[in-house]
Write a protein that holds these residues in place. Structure first.
Motif, PDB file in Angstrom:
ATOM      1  N   GLU A 286       0.813  -1.364  -0.090  1.00 18.26           N
ATOM      2  CA  GLU A 286      -0.033   0.015  -0.083  1.00 18.26           C
ATOM      3  C   GLU A 286       0.913   1.313  -0.148  1.00 18.26           C
ATOM      4  OE1 GLU A 286      -3.408   0.633  -0.418  1.00 18.26           O
ATOM      5  OE2 GLU A 286      -3.018   2.497  -0.036  1.00 18.26           O
ATOM      6  N   ARG A 327      -7.379   3.226  -8.014  1.00 16.62           N
ATOM      7  CA  ARG A 327      -6.684   3.114  -6.984  1.00 16.62           C
ATOM      8  C   ARG A 327      -5.923   1.690  -6.563  1.00 16.62           C
ATOM      9  NH1 ARG A 327      -3.585   7.318  -6.272  1.00 16.62           N
ATOM     10  NH2 ARG A 327      -3.358   7.174  -3.829  1.00 16.62           N
ATOM     11  N   THR A 328      -6.113   1.205  -5.399  1.00 17.15           N
ATOM     12  CA  THR A 328      -5.530  -0.306  -5.217  1.00 17.15           C
ATOM     13  C   THR A 328      -6.063  -1.311  -6.135  1.00 17.15           C
ATOM     14  OG1 THR A 328      -5.449   0.528  -2.894  1.00 17.15           O
ATOM     15  CG2 THR A 328      -5.310  -1.992  -3.160  1.00 17.15           C
ATOM     16  N   HIS A 374      -6.212 -10.108   2.093  1.00 16.04           N
ATOM     17  CA  HIS A 374      -6.277  -8.689   2.211  1.00 16.04           C
ATOM     18  C   HIS A 374      -6.993  -8.612   3.659  1.00 16.04           C
ATOM     19  CE1 HIS A 374      -6.107  -4.666   1.956  1.00 16.04           C
ATOM     20  NE2 HIS A 374      -7.788  -4.368   1.818  1.00 16.04           N
ATOM     21  N   PHE A 376      -8.900  -6.804   4.971  1.00 12.69           N
ATOM     22  CA  PHE A 376     -10.010  -5.693   5.234  1.00 12.69           C
ATOM     23  C   PHE A 376     -11.299  -6.210   4.463  1.00 12.69           C
ATOM     24  CE2 PHE A 376     -11.789  -1.320   3.777  1.00 12.69           C
ATOM     25  CZ  PHE A 376     -11.731  -0.873   5.258  1.00 12.69           C
ATOM     26  N   PHE A 380     -15.065  -4.251  -0.207  1.00 14.86           N
ATOM     27  CA  PHE A 380     -14.284  -3.164  -0.709  1.00 14.86           C
ATOM     28  C   PHE A 380     -13.540  -3.422  -1.956  1.00 14.86           C
ATOM     29  CE2 PHE A 380     -11.689   0.560  -0.184  1.00 14.86           C
ATOM     30  CZ  PHE A 380     -12.344   1.407   0.309  1.00 14.86           C
ATOM     31  N   TRP A 381     -13.775  -2.466  -2.678  1.00 15.43           N
ATOM     32  CA  TRP A 381     -13.293  -2.527  -4.288  1.00 15.43           C
ATOM     33  C   TRP A 381     -14.083  -3.730  -4.718  1.00 15.43           C
ATOM     34  CZ3 TRP A 381     -12.340   1.866  -6.173  1.00 15.43           C
ATOM     35  CH2 TRP A 381     -11.326   2.644  -5.740  1.00 15.43           C
ATOM     36  N   ARG A 383     -14.060  -6.584  -4.175  1.00 10.94           N
ATOM     37  CA  ARG A 383     -13.187  -7.904  -4.455  1.00 10.94           C
ATOM     38  C   ARG A 383     -13.864  -8.955  -4.203  1.00 10.94           C
ATOM     39  NH1 ARG A 383      -9.781  -4.456  -0.958  1.00 10.94           N
ATOM     40  NH2 ARG A 383      -7.957  -3.639  -2.315  1.00 10.94           N
ATOM     41  N   TRP A 409      -6.383   1.364   9.322  1.00 10.53           N
ATOM     42  CA  TRP A 409      -7.602   0.577   8.515  1.00 10.53           C
ATOM     43  C   TRP A 409      -8.056  -0.821   9.211  1.00 10.53           C
ATOM     44  CZ3 TRP A 409      -9.531   1.567   3.165  1.00 10.53           C
ATOM     45  CH2 TRP A 409      -9.600   3.002   2.898  1.00 10.53           C
ATOM     46  N   LEU A 437      -1.887  -3.059   4.120  1.00 11.88           N
ATOM     47  CA  LEU A 437      -2.735  -2.071   4.314  1.00 11.88           C
ATOM     48  C   LEU A 437      -2.260  -1.143   5.212  1.00 11.88           C
ATOM     49  CD1 LEU A 437      -5.705  -1.388   4.137  1.00 11.88           C
ATOM     50  CD2 LEU A 437      -6.286  -2.832   5.934  1.00 11.88           C
ATOM     51  N   HIS A 440      -1.576   2.857   4.985  1.00 10.93           N
ATOM     52  CA  HIS A 440      -2.541   3.428   4.098  1.00 10.93           C
ATOM     53  C   HIS A 440      -2.828   5.103   4.342  1.00 10.93           C
ATOM     54  CE1 HIS A 440      -6.531   4.865   2.347  1.00 10.93           C
ATOM     55  NE2 HIS A 440      -6.234   3.928   1.425  1.00 10.93           N
ATOM     56  N   ASP A 499       1.625  -0.198  -4.791  1.00 10.70           N
ATOM     57  CA  ASP A 499       0.409   0.040  -5.656  1.00 10.70           C
ATOM     58  C   ASP A 499       0.127   1.355  -6.370  1.00 10.70           C
ATOM     59  OD1 ASP A 499      -0.586   1.397  -3.221  1.00 10.70           O
ATOM     60  OD2 ASP A 499      -2.432   0.244  -3.248  1.00 10.70           O
ATOM     61  N   HIS A 500       0.573   2.353  -5.393  1.00 12.71           N
ATOM     62  CA  HIS A 500       0.243   3.764  -6.413  1.00 12.71           C
ATOM     63  C   HIS A 500       0.903   4.970  -5.437  1.00 12.71           C
ATOM     64  CE1 HIS A 500      -2.540   4.145  -3.050  1.00 12.71           C
ATOM     65  NE2 HIS A 500      -3.307   2.891  -3.558  1.00 12.71           N
TER      66      HIS A 500
END
Ligand code: GP9
Ligand code: MN
Length: 653
Positions: A286, A327-328, A374, A376, A380-381, A383, A409, A437, A440, A499-500
């Motif tokens: 992340e 993003r991710t 992951h 989380f 989310f997203w 997934r 998070w 994570l 973040h 990731d970004h």
């Protein structure tokens, strides 16, 4: 006088009676809206009914602020119920009652399904999910186990209305011909106002962006209520799948197919099969950017462990993230499917029902176990849906981890890494895709993990970021040691990449100078999107620093080739990083490089307003020098978009 009062009372009584079915309908749905919040422990619940009614007044009379948007929830829910049902008032009373009974049953079913879905997936039902119902597999057992006694409250009235239905059917006196045209119009106007007013406040505070991204059902629900969420979810899918549905012509599809067969799939003879049969562990870190690598601050290394590790690994300092709004999830798409992210929104959310080629599918065909990890919320997203399309054997998310420590998070990266190693099979080759994570944005770190001395950084966000990165670096050390202990390190290809970007470089502040030092304009642009790529192979094969340019798009073929898999029959847009020369890196912002020149996109997106640099020297050169890579990037985005919008991979097969 007395007569006038009696007349008035009668007038009200008649109306109350005449509209009683409609009032009851609205009340029942308001109750069920609250029930949904209660059963899922979501937003309404925080304030309680009276809290909401109080807040509603504060909202109407005190105007809105970002914090009081939620207070508008009661209002917006009422508004949507009115908009959903006002038209029933245009029918005669008898017909209206039938319609309301059916409408109540339908809405109750949706709310009930939402609650069940929430218990399992931490999110509400979406159209995308229904579109891929077939792929989700047989969940009947789990659904039954998720039903609770309280859920009966969604149904009690629905069952009670059945005898009412029959009763009305038989009674003549219900057969009034009167319609409630004025009331219908009124219900519409009130409904419209109750929806628009809170939405207006929501938009003022960036709501449009939140709606555009639709990261998670709950992030919409929080502001628009459950009906608003379903409305925007349906609108988004209607636009994608009906209104703007891209029909890719046969010729175009053939052209794209042709492009793949001439442009991709080539393997590098030096690295092909170099790690055949080994496990593949890919760790997406992340917000880890490249500027922290081999960097010291006040005499302390930020990433001491990674700095050592890269000496034994193939390290790519000229590697870029290509993520856009998603993003991710975009980074995940780029790496696992070797396609570009979409220009708006996230393909994970908008096109999770598509067919994709992916690392997991190729390796599964070869007998590998493929899992995603992951710590989380699985929704989310989107997934949960996307990972079922990518056919992972299992997606380990929040519920599967028991963290000793939570930071920001969720589970701390150290716990996440340790527990993921325990999930790796000992008896079968595997592919584990992991997303960290802890680091973040905005990088909050507990005091005990702030071990660097950063007195002179003088920028809180950047300080927190550096502490966070340092913590992640130390967690990676724990991770590698665990892998070594289990004997997995020498049997696996282990990959780390960011990731970004981290959004810590605030233009014109000392955070920017910290990152870039006295670098020139061009180096600054590069730095914004540079993320590290570290590939460790058994016996430290291929160790060294590779200065060539590359991006996330190129990872899938690179890694699969190392494991001895040809990819020329796959629709991967990237090319093996180990082939000679630089790779074309097209950022979804429109900037692009081929390692010789760099085209920096202008804010307005017009080609001639951009800037062209010579990669070696950073000197500005004639814009024409950049036109061919610009065109190439545009062509590649179009191909990738057509594949996703037209679900072409499914058609090609
Ligand atoms: C959450 C994590 C963060 O699951 O992947 O996503 P981001 O905000 O970085 O896109
Ligand atoms: Mn991220």
């Amino acid at each position: 006088m007395r007569d006038r009062w009696i007349f008035k009372i009668n007038w009200f009584r008649e109306r109350l009676f005449f509209y009683s079915d409609y009032f009851l309908f609205v009340l029942l749905l308001m109750f069920k809206t609250y029930l949904l919040a209660d059963l899922t422990g979501t937003v309404f619940y925080e304030y309680g009914v009276w809290g909401y009614i109080k807040n509603l007044f504060a909202f109407i009379f005190g105007g809105g602020s970002f914090n009081t948007i939620r207070s508008g929830l009661l209002m917006i829910s009422l508004g949507y119920i009115l908009l959903l049902s006002f038209w029933t008032l245009f029918f005669t009373r008898r017909k209206r009652i039938y319609i309301l009974i059916i409408l109540n049953a339908l809405v109750s079913f949706v709310l009930f399904a939402d609650v069940i879905h929430y218990r399992y997936f931490d999110g509400f039902i979406s159209v995308a999910l229904l579109l891929q119902a077939g792929q989700v597999g047989n969940l009947t057992d789990s659904i039954i186990s998720l039903i609770q006694l309280k859920d009966i409250l969604f149904w009690v009235d629905v069952f009670l209305t059945i005898p009412l239905f029959i009763f009305i059917w038989k009674k003549k006196w219900f057969a009034e011909k009167k319609r409630a045209i004025v009331a219908g119009i009124l219900a519409f106007v009130i409904g419209w106002f109750c929806v628009q007013q809170p939405l207006h406040v929501f938009y003022q505070y960036g709501g449009k962006k939140i709606l555009e991204k639709m990261i998670a059902s709950e992030s919409i629900y929080k502001f628009t209520g459950i009906y608003g969420y379903h409305f925007f979810d349906m609108k988004r899918n209607f636009e994608d799948y009906v209104l703007h549905k891209k029909r890719v012509s046969k010729e175009r599809a053939n052209e794209i197919d042709e492009w793949f067969s001439t442009n991709t799939g080539k393997t590098s003879p030096e690295t092909f099969g170099i790690a055949e049969g080994k496990n593949l562990i890919v760790v997406q870190l992340e917000a880890i950017q490249d500027f922290v690598i081999n960097r010291e601050v006040e005499g302390q290394e930020i990433t001491p462990y990674l700095n050592e590790l890269i000496k034994d690994s193939a390290y790519f300092p000229n590697f870029y993230h290509q993520a856009a709004q998603g993003r991710t999830s975009d980074a995940d798409l780029l790496v696992n499917t070797s396609l570009y992210p979409l220009a708006t929104g996230s393909a994970f959310i908008r096109y999770s029902a598509n067919e994709y080629d992916s690392i997991s599918k190729v390796l599964k065909d070869d007998g590998y176990q493929a899992t995603a990890h992951h710590a989380f919320k699985g929704s989310f997203w989107n997934r949960n849906s996307m990972y079922s399309s990518l056919e992972y054997d299992q997606f380990y998310s929040k519920e599967d981890y028991q963290p000793e420590e939570t930071i920001g998070w969720g589970a701390s990266d150290e716990d996440f890494f340790r527990q993921t190693v325990d999930m790796m099979p000992a008896d079968k080759p595997f592919y584990s895709f992991m997303i960290s994570l802890t680091s973040h944005h905005p990088y909050p770190m507990p005091k005990k993990h702030k071990v660097l001395n950063l007195d002179n950084v003088e920028n809180e966000l950047l300080e927190n970021y550096l502490h966070s990165v340092h913590y992640v670096d130390q967690s990676i050390k724990v991770f590698v040691e665990e892998l070594k202990q289990k004997g997995l390190w020498e049997n696996s290809v282990v990959v780390f990449y960011g990731d970004h970007d981290a959004k810590v470089m605030e233009q014109g502040t000392n955070s920017e100078t910290f990152v870039t030092g006295d670098k020139n304009e061009f180096e600054l642009y590069k730095e914004y999107d540079q993320v590290p790529l570290v590939i460790h192979l058994p016996e430290d094969q291929l160790a060294g620093t590779y200065e060539k340019t590359g991006g996330q798009l190129h990872l899938a073929p690179t890694l699969l080739h190392m494991l001895g898999h040809e990819t020329n029959d796959k629709y991967f847009m990237g090319k093996d990083l180990f082939l000679e020369g630089n790779r074309l890196v097209a950022l979804r912002t429109g900037s692009v490089t081929n390692g010789k020149v760099w085209y920096q996109q202008a804010k307005d997106g017009i080609f001639s307003n951009g800037t062209c640099y010579e990669f070696e020297t950073g000197k500005k050169i004639d814009i024409k020098e950049c036109s061919s890579i610009y065109e190439e990037a545009q062509q590649q985005y179009r191909i990738s978009d057509d594949i996703i919008f037209g679900n072409l991979i499914k058609k090609f097969k």
